[in-house]
Design an enzyme around this catalytic site. Structure first.
Site, mmCIF file in Angstrom:
data_model
loop_
_atom_site.group_PDB
_atom_site.id
_atom_site.type_symbol
_atom_site.label_atom_id
_atom_site.label_comp_id
_atom_site.label_asym_id
_atom_site.label_seq_id
_atom_site.Cartn_x
_atom_site.Cartn_y
_atom_site.Cartn_z
ATOM 1 N N PRO A 10 0.846 -1.203 0.000
ATOM 2 C CG PRO A 10 0.102 -0.941 2.213
ATOM 3 C CD PRO A 10 0.847 -1.874 1.317
ATOM 4 C CG MET A 11 3.543 2.115 -1.900
ATOM 5 S SD MET A 11 4.659 1.791 -3.294
ATOM 6 C CE MET A 11 3.586 0.811 -4.366
ATOM 7 C CB VAL A 12 0.419 7.885 0.291
ATOM 8 C CG1 VAL A 12 -0.444 9.146 0.160
ATOM 9 C CG2 VAL A 12 0.374 7.362 1.718
ATOM 10 C CB CYS A 40 1.085 5.413 8.558
ATOM 11 S SG CYS A 40 1.237 7.033 7.757
ATOM 12 C CE LYS A 72 3.427 -2.406 4.622
ATOM 13 N NZ LYS A 72 4.301 -1.384 5.216
ATOM 14 C CG HIS A 128 8.599 -1.393 6.554
ATOM 15 N ND1 HIS A 128 8.223 -0.194 5.986
ATOM 16 C CD2 HIS A 128 9.935 -1.489 6.331
ATOM 17 C CE1 HIS A 128 9.281 0.399 5.455
ATOM 18 N NE2 HIS A 128 10.323 -0.374 5.663
ATOM 19 N N GLY A 176 10.757 -4.937 3.018
ATOM 20 C CA GLY A 176 11.977 -4.137 3.143
ATOM 21 C C GLY A 176 13.201 -4.802 2.546
#
Length: 357
Positions: free
Chosen positions: A12-14, A110, A151, A182, A216
């Site tokens: 998931p990436m903004v 986040c 996550k 992560h 990662g």
């Protein structure tokens, strides 16, 4: 509940996990994709926000398109990621989207400033917030029709790996179906501060009975294989590197112009799903990944920021990038000819020219 294939996961990436990009990564080896992090309050109270993200999540391929059949089957499986610190609110928001996905993920990693200010994401990892997190995950797992996942990042502690493993046990007992780690600390200033601690991923995997995904330290498909071998994780999640090479999980490195045009083709089939800014950003990342040191790249970066439509971007790729690369190839070809004719051209000069293309 059955779980999706967790082997190769697009993170998931903004503003960058849009449906066209997700479809592209699925076509090239990703077994599972995530949406960007969505805000429960806005899903419940902002109709425009809800409708925009429902379009993205449902991602219907335009009927009648000559190439639509080539994308059938790539929209799912899909995990929708939510943030939040209110169990009731998170569950209500999840119910808005659960029939269109294969899992709901709670973001506990986040690091951004707005997450700190709103007290969600990675700022719920402190031990004082563990009961709250347990309540949220338990509410999700007992209320939703699809699996609940989380996550996370490393928990703040003098022994982060041990604390994270203990936290993982809490999440498992609360009903999480899988956990993605992560393995870096939360930092609002530096999102990827230092290398991910793969030993912590391995410790988490050894502690839990549910699947663990490692996130990662990936720059190539070889890194993915080595990561999985070292951590014993059930899958690898990749974000940043996929933005440059969406075919990573296929073990490939595509021509940046061709993969950009392929992405743009999906965008045309899915109008009003990805914003123009998101589309420009993706194409710039595809080209930058392989061409950032080319002498024409600054010109490309400036030109794409001025593009006002998908057609403009396509024209830039066809006419601009192709022409600039062609000129560089001609320079290389001329140098190769001179080298063949004269022993005075040194090998280092040839390497310098290669580096400029």
């Amino acid at each position: 509940m059955s779980l999706p294939d967790l082997t190769y996961v697009s993170a998931p990436m903004v503003n960058q996990s849009d449906a066209p990009f997700r479809l592209l990564t699925r076509r090239y080896g990703a077994t599972l994709t995530y949406t960007q992090m969505l805000e429960p309050c806005r899903l419940l109270n902002d109709r425009e926000y809800l409708e925009f993200h429902l379009r993205d999540i449902q991602a219907p391929i335009a009927q009648g398109s000559d190439s639509s059949s080539s994308w059938d089957g790539y929209a799912r499986p899909l995990v929708v990621q939510l943030c939040g610190n209110d169990p009731e609110l998170v569950v209500k928001a999840a119910r808005q989207v659960q029939t269109h996905c294969d899992g709901i993920d709670l973001n506990l990693g986040c690091p951004q400033e707005h997450a700190r200010e709103g007290h969600f994401g990675g700022y719920l990892l402190g031990k004082q917030d563990w009961p709250l997190v347990q309540s949220i995950v338990s509410s999700m797992s007992h209320s939703l029709l699809v699996p609940t996942s989380t996550k996370i990042r490393l928990c703040p502690s003098s022994d982060p790996a041990s604390a994270t493993a203990t936290f993982g046990q809490l999440l498992e007992h609360a009903g999480a179906s899988w956990i993605t780690l992560h393995a870096r600390h939360v930092s609002a200033k530096r999102r990827r501060q230092g290398a991910a601690d793969l030993d912590a991923v391995r410790a988490l995997k050894e502690t839990l009975s549910i699947p663990v995904i490692s996130n990662g330290n990936v720059r190539s498909f070889d890194d993915v294989r080595e990561n999985l071998e070292y951590t014993w994780a059930d899958g690898a999640m990749v974000g940043e590197t996929l933005l440059g090479n969406p075919t990573l999980f296929a073990g490939d490195l595509p021509d940046p112009v061709l993969i950009s045009l392929e992405y743009l083709d999906i965008c045309k089939q899915l109008p009003d799903v990805a914003s123009l800014n998101t589309i420009r950003m993706h194409v710039q990342r595809f080209v930058k990944f392989q061409c950032s040191r080319r002498p024409w790249y600054p010109k490309f970066r400036s030109a794409i920021s001025e593009c006002q439509s998908i057609r403009d971007i396509e024209d830039l790729l066809h006419r601009g990038v192709t022409r600039w690369r062609g000129k560089a190839a001609k320079v290389l070809g001329a140098k190769d000819h001179v080298q063949n004719e004269s022993s005075g051209v040194q090998e280092q000069e040839h390497e310098d020219i290669l580096g400029s293309i």
